[in-house]
Design an enzyme around this catalytic site. Sequence first.
Site, PDB file in Angstrom:
ATOM      1  N   GLU A 156      50.003 140.024 108.804  1.00 53.41           N
ATOM      2  CA  GLU A 156      49.722 140.030 110.253  1.00 53.41           C
ATOM      3  C   GLU A 156      50.320 141.279 110.896  1.00 53.41           C
ATOM      4  O   GLU A 156      51.017 141.210 111.903  1.00 53.41           O
ATOM      5  CB  GLU A 156      50.310 138.773 110.905  1.00 53.41           C
ATOM      6  CG  GLU A 156      49.799 137.484 110.293  1.00 53.41           C
ATOM      7  CD  GLU A 156      50.281 136.237 111.029  1.00 53.41           C
ATOM      8  OE1 GLU A 156      50.750 136.335 112.167  1.00 53.41           O
ATOM      9  OE2 GLU A 156      50.180 135.151 110.431  1.00 53.41           O
TER      10      GLU A 156
ATOM     11  N   ASP B 279      51.397 144.417 112.879  1.00 57.07           N
ATOM     12  CA  ASP B 279      51.275 145.196 114.118  1.00 57.07           C
ATOM     13  C   ASP B 279      52.636 145.818 114.420  1.00 57.07           C
ATOM     14  O   ASP B 279      53.662 145.269 114.040  1.00 57.07           O
ATOM     15  CB  ASP B 279      50.727 144.387 115.315  1.00 57.07           C
ATOM     16  CG  ASP B 279      51.248 142.958 115.429  1.00 57.07           C
ATOM     17  OD1 ASP B 279      52.414 142.726 115.070  1.00 57.07           O
ATOM     18  OD2 ASP B 279      50.494 142.078 115.902  1.00 57.07           O
TER      19      ASP B 279
ATOM     20  N   HIS C   9      55.203 141.435 112.051  1.00 59.19           N
ATOM     21  CA  HIS C   9      55.140 141.769 113.482  1.00 59.19           C
ATOM     22  C   HIS C   9      56.380 142.594 113.798  1.00 59.19           C
ATOM     23  O   HIS C   9      57.447 142.060 114.072  1.00 59.19           O
ATOM     24  CB  HIS C   9      55.106 140.482 114.323  1.00 59.19           C
ATOM     25  CG  HIS C   9      53.891 139.654 114.066  1.00 59.19           C
ATOM     26  ND1 HIS C   9      52.618 140.066 114.414  1.00 59.19           N
ATOM     27  CD2 HIS C   9      53.735 138.449 113.474  1.00 59.19           C
ATOM     28  CE1 HIS C   9      51.740 139.145 114.060  1.00 59.19           C
ATOM     29  NE2 HIS C   9      52.388 138.148 113.482  1.00 59.19           N
TER      30      HIS C   9
HETATM   31  C1  XIL Z   1      48.236 134.129 117.446  1.00 59.28           C
HETATM   32  C2  XIL Z   1      46.845 134.556 117.911  1.00 59.28           C
HETATM   33  O1  XIL Z   1      46.695 135.928 117.645  1.00 59.28           O
HETATM   34  C3  XIL Z   1      46.649 134.259 119.375  1.00 59.28           C
HETATM   35  O2  XIL Z   1      45.307 134.518 119.770  1.00 59.28           O
HETATM   36  C4  XIL Z   1      46.991 132.795 119.656  1.00 59.28           C
HETATM   37  O3  XIL Z   1      46.916 132.567 121.044  1.00 59.28           O
HETATM   38  C5  XIL Z   1      48.384 132.463 119.149  1.00 59.28           C
HETATM   39  O4  XIL Z   1      48.476 132.773 117.776  1.00 59.28           O
HETATM   40  N1  XIL Z   1      51.830 134.198 113.843  1.00 59.28           N
HETATM   41  C6  XIL Z   1      50.701 133.638 113.289  1.00 59.28           C
HETATM   42  C7  XIL Z   1      49.407 133.807 113.991  1.00 59.28           C
HETATM   43  O5  XIL Z   1      50.752 133.123 112.173  1.00 59.28           O
HETATM   44  O6  XIL Z   1      48.537 132.727 113.752  1.00 59.28           O
HETATM   45  C8  XIL Z   1      49.583 134.003 115.478  1.00 59.28           C
HETATM   46  O7  XIL Z   1      48.316 134.275 116.058  1.00 59.28           O
HETATM   47  C9  XIL Z   1      50.578 135.110 115.737  1.00 59.28           C
HETATM   48  C10 XIL Z   1      51.922 134.782 115.160  1.00 59.28           C
END
Ligand code: XIL
Length: 367
Positions: free
Chosen positions: A261, A263, A232
């Site tokens: 994950e 973005d 992230h």
């Molecule tokens: C996030 C989801 O995208 C949301 O919809 C939810 O409300 C909260 O969790 N790290 C992770 C993910 O491992 O599971 C999280 O996902 C974002 C941060």
Amino acid sequence: MLPMPVRMFGLLSLAFCSTLLWAQSTQQPSLQQAYASNFLIGAALNSPQILEKNPVEAALIRKEFNAYTPENAMKSVNIHPAWDRYNFAMADSLVSLGLRQKKQVNGHTLIWHNQLSAFAQQIKDIDSFKTFFRDHITTIAQRYDGKIHSWDVVNEALEEDGSMRKSIFLEKLGPDYVTEAFRLAAKATPQSELYYNDYNIEQPAKRQGCIRLIKSIQDAGVKIDGVGIQGHWHLGRVPLKAIEESILAFHALGLKVMITELDIEVLPRNFTGADPSKRMTADASTNPYTQGLPPEQLSQQAADYAALFKLLLKHRDKVTRVTFWGVHDGQSWLNNWPIRGRTNHPLLFDRSLAPKPAYQAIIDLRP
Ligand code: XIL
């Protein structure tokens, strides 16, 4: 001189072949095709996407991505809402979508302190908590053995300084709970790969903590196959050097490395990482792009994604999958975190599902 029918056939097949070549050269590959010989390109899917509610979006997902992660469907709060009750419906739908479309499914996640069912948070007795821990992992992992490729067994067990996070699991079970979770998962789903997943583990102190954690699992003789760097990151601040160092360090432990994950958000934020318990307060400056992302930021984002993918391509022998946390900007969790109701633009497709400059930049990099 060749007889007439042979010459005609030759001319025709030449014309056919060049038309085919032209069609191929003008046809743009999808993301997964462009990276097919390097690593998988995945996306986290929300429930409407798992159920293919929007046919246009469903076609785009199927075309562009070859790996799926459930955004929320397999988290404790959804899949195990009460002590003796599991709700597998949405997770089952994702698994059958993956099987039907021959996509790689990654389970997310067995053990995480966030989105942990209320009943689990309220367990006082240590033995009952141990029973919950064992049954939760075993029941879920066993159900999908042979059907899903891999599991994020434990998510976010570390603090920023690399020490163990002071979570309910540490408090109730002690520091060996991570190894124990991997031991239980390996027994329940011998066919799945098992990963540790966390954010900011590209940063040196947390990376060292992660290395210690992985070594403790390995030293106990317990199976761990890979580590997911969540990814992230923020516009103009993707920590490329630290990411490269972590890829090398984790690979040196014999593990596969994934970006799980991804973005690159564009809105103001006064801290890094992805701890859902951290929030920010809104003011006039915190939501600047409600009318769309201006060209300058779109180009910066394309440059950021391109630089990141260039690095990942350099390490394609170590990186096995790159998964985006969502498909399009409109669904991103970053519209609601760390401030609710903002208009963020972190992904490759915009709110109308059109590819952004970053999409093209990634495609154009392909070797
Ligand atoms: C996030 C989801 O995208 C949301 O919809 C939810 O409300 C909260 O969790 N790290 C992770 C993910 O491992 O599971 C999280 O996902 C974002 C941060």
